[in-house]
Motif scaffolding. Structure first.
Motif, short mmCIF file in Angstrom:
data_model
loop_
_atom_site.label_atom_id
_atom_site.label_comp_id
_atom_site.label_asym_id
_atom_site.label_seq_id
_atom_site.Cartn_x
_atom_site.Cartn_y
_atom_site.Cartn_z
N GLU A 157 29.10 31.95 -22.04
CA GLU A 157 29.07 33.23 -22.75
C GLU A 157 29.94 33.22 -24.00
O GLU A 157 29.65 33.95 -24.96
CB GLU A 157 29.55 34.35 -21.80
CG GLU A 157 28.54 34.71 -20.74
CD GLU A 157 29.00 35.87 -19.89
OE1 GLU A 157 28.20 36.80 -19.65
OE2 GLU A 157 30.18 35.86 -19.46
N GLU A 193 31.28 30.79 -11.80
CA GLU A 193 31.61 31.92 -12.67
C GLU A 193 32.34 31.45 -13.94
O GLU A 193 32.13 31.98 -15.03
CB GLU A 193 32.46 32.94 -11.93
CG GLU A 193 31.71 33.70 -10.84
CD GLU A 193 30.57 34.53 -11.41
OE1 GLU A 193 30.70 35.01 -12.56
OE2 GLU A 193 29.55 34.71 -10.71
N GLU A 194 33.19 30.44 -13.78
CA GLU A 194 33.93 29.90 -14.93
C GLU A 194 32.99 29.21 -15.91
O GLU A 194 33.12 29.37 -17.13
CB GLU A 194 35.00 28.92 -14.45
CG GLU A 194 36.09 29.57 -13.61
CD GLU A 194 36.98 28.54 -12.94
OE1 GLU A 194 37.95 28.95 -12.29
OE2 GLU A 194 36.70 27.33 -13.08
N LEU A 224 39.93 32.62 -20.15
CA LEU A 224 39.24 31.72 -19.23
C LEU A 224 40.21 30.68 -18.68
O LEU A 224 40.18 30.36 -17.48
CB LEU A 224 38.07 31.03 -19.94
CG LEU A 224 37.31 29.95 -19.15
CD1 LEU A 224 36.73 30.52 -17.86
CD2 LEU A 224 36.22 29.34 -20.01
N TYR A 246 29.82 29.81 -16.35
CA TYR A 246 28.99 30.82 -17.02
C TYR A 246 29.80 31.58 -18.07
O TYR A 246 29.29 31.90 -19.15
CB TYR A 246 28.40 31.78 -16.00
CG TYR A 246 27.48 32.81 -16.61
CD1 TYR A 246 26.36 32.43 -17.35
CD2 TYR A 246 27.74 34.17 -16.49
CE1 TYR A 246 25.52 33.37 -17.93
CE2 TYR A 246 26.91 35.12 -17.06
CZ TYR A 246 25.79 34.71 -17.78
OH TYR A 246 24.97 35.64 -18.36
N GLU A 247 31.07 31.86 -17.78
CA GLU A 247 31.92 32.54 -18.76
C GLU A 247 32.13 31.66 -19.99
O GLU A 247 32.16 32.16 -21.12
CB GLU A 247 33.28 32.87 -18.12
CG GLU A 247 34.18 33.73 -19.01
CD GLU A 247 35.43 34.20 -18.30
OE1 GLU A 247 36.40 34.55 -19.01
OE2 GLU A 247 35.45 34.22 -17.05
N LYS A 284 42.32 31.91 -15.79
CA LYS A 284 41.58 31.94 -14.52
C LYS A 284 41.47 30.54 -13.91
O LYS A 284 41.65 30.37 -12.71
CB LYS A 284 40.19 32.52 -14.73
CG LYS A 284 40.17 33.98 -15.17
CD LYS A 284 38.75 34.46 -15.40
CE LYS A 284 38.74 35.90 -15.91
NZ LYS A 284 37.35 36.38 -16.18
N LYS A 311 22.81 32.27 -15.87
CA LYS A 311 23.81 31.57 -15.07
C LYS A 311 23.22 30.36 -14.35
O LYS A 311 23.81 29.27 -14.34
CB LYS A 311 24.42 32.52 -14.06
CG LYS A 311 25.54 31.91 -13.22
CD LYS A 311 26.03 32.87 -12.16
CE LYS A 311 26.58 34.14 -12.76
NZ LYS A 311 27.18 35.01 -11.70
#
Length: 452
Positions: free
Chosen positions: A379, A372-373, A405, A375-376, A408, A353
């Motif tokens: 992924e 967080e977005e 995603l 990093y998602e 969110k 991250k």
């Protein structure tokens, strides 16, 4: 006027974008094919809607490359194209209505009309340079099927084949055939073509915002904020998923950021199907073909073996997603002449991250994203770039992950807008209250102040 015909062959009772139609008489099919300069073998049985294609022995070199004529005739190209596109797959039957469908939905333009529409293919109208031709902006009046003045009529993008060799003619026909059959909101629409003399031209809907690559490569401030980037990723993925899950699945084979076009609302559409192939059918796992495309987007197994699969497209799409996240190009040539492959450079950082934030993400985004977005998103990208095709997800899985995603991102964006809206509304109410109650800003009192 050459091979120009002004009459729209599409069934008037059939809505736009529909690429299926009924063939009730063999005579009608023959007429349509004559318009396209194609030929249909005679068949005495009524109701037959399939034709057999015989394939000559496979050649190591494309038959179109061995032709002496720099621009072969449409009939020559169509015949050899069938060998190139279908022969490698072992497909022995084609549906007749599929082969003539673009005579009904794709208009045929005269060369002189397109020349006038683009101001004689003026450099001022040049939009870009494609793999086999240059693209110009033009204007057409579709009611009269004639050229219109700049700013009038409908804007179009006109791709004109270069005359240097025969290879481009193969790609021209390939794109005409595939785009003539594909209809999806995230696939660019082919509206016409020209096959007059040595001229080979394709006409598309005009995409006002240009290519994704052009936006990502601009220095300084960018129009691609975080939410727009996620939107473009989702829509591009939907377009590719459509190709892979079609009745006759298609491998794009040249997916890259320059082949993703954006309209005025930043809606993304896949373009440039010159290298597209029909996917493996039956018990076949791959297609053996020449390694063509763009460096930086090649899947490892495609370079090593020439084996083309749907997962080859998935790898290329992973590189595109990485470009969207980082704002960097797939391949960068440094001043010392050393080339940097973006996928190889970024892959070790995508699972961390902090590294994603510090090293990978586009610095032009500033604080316009949640950690967080980001990093998602990383992924989702990482498995697409897996060395083994079996370890890569399907495009359906990629679409699902990106859509989650996007939900969110949009939810947080809407909440932020609501908060700002409430704060703005509250400030307005306070001002109205102060005015209505004769509030003194000096004494911070209502009505009873002596200065009022």
């Amino acid at each position: 006027m050459g091979n120009c015909f002004r009459k729209n062959l599409q069934d008037p009772n059939q809505p736009d974008g529909v690429n299926e139609f009924k063939v009730s008489h063999q005579q009608n099919v023959s007429v349509s094919l004559q318009v396209m300069n194609l030929s249909v073998p005679s068949n005495k049985q009524k109701g037959v809607d399939e034709i057999q294609i015989s394939h000559p022995p496979k050649k190591s070199k494309s038959p179109l490359q061995e032709m002496n004529s720099p621009v072969p005739s449409f009939a020559q190209t169509e015949k050899l194209w069938q060998e190139e596109i279908y022969g490698e797959y072992g497909v022995s039957k084609m549906n007749m209505k599929d082969e003539v469908v673009h005579a009904y939905i794709c208009k045929c333009f005269c060369y002189d009309i397109l020349k006038e529409a683009t101001n004689k293919f003026s450099k001022k109208n040049l939009l870009g340079e494609g793999g086999f031709g240059d693209v110009y902006k033009g204007w057409i009046d579709y009611c009269t099927m004639s050229a219109a003045k700049p700013g009038a009529g409908t804007p179009i993008a006109v791709k004109r084949l270069r005359k240097e060799g025969a290879q481009g003619c193969e790609e021209w026909l390939n794109e005409l055939t595939f785009l003539g059959k594909l209809s999806h909101p995230n696939v660019v629409k082919l509206t016409g073509h020209c096959c007059e003399g040595n001229h080979r031209i394709l006409v598309y809907e005009f995409m006002a915002k240009g290519s994704l690559e052009a936006h990502l490569s601009r220095e300084g401030k960018t129009e691609l904020n975080w939410s727009r980037r996620i939107k473009i990723a989702v829509e591009s993925a939907r377009g590719l998923e459509y190709l892979h899950n079609a009745v006759r699945p298609v491998i794009h084979r040249d997916l890259k950021s320059s082949n993703i076009l954006l309209d005025s609302g930043f809606n993304a559409k896949l373009s440039d199907f010159g290298l597209a192939k029909l996917g493996p059918q039956g018990d076949k796992t791959h297609i053996s073909t020449r390694t063509l495309g763009t460096p930086g987007y090649f899947a490892p197994e495609y370079i090593g073996t020439g084996h083309l699969t749907f997962k080859t497209d998935v790898y290329s799409f992973g590189v595109v997603l990485l470009e969207i996240l980082s704002g960097l190009s797939a391949v960068k040539i440094h001043s010392n002449g050393v080339a940097r492959d973006l996928a190889k450079w970024a892959r070790p950082y995508l699972s961390n991250k902090q590294e994603v934030i510090n090293r990978v993400i586009d610095k032009r985004l500033g604080n316009d994203f949640q950690m967080e977005e980001a990093y998602e998103f990383a992924e989702i990208i990482l498995p697409c770039l897996a060395s083994s095709p079996k370890s890569r997800p399907t495009m359906t899985e990629v679409v699902h992950a990106l859509e989650q995603l996007e939900k969110k991102v949009l939810k947080k964006k809407n909440n932020k807008q609501i908060t700002v809206s409430k704060e703005h509304k509250t400030s307005i109410q306070i001002e109205q209250y102060k005015r209505s109650n004769r509030f003194c800003l000096v004494c911070n009192r209502i009505q009873s102040c002596d200065r009022m």
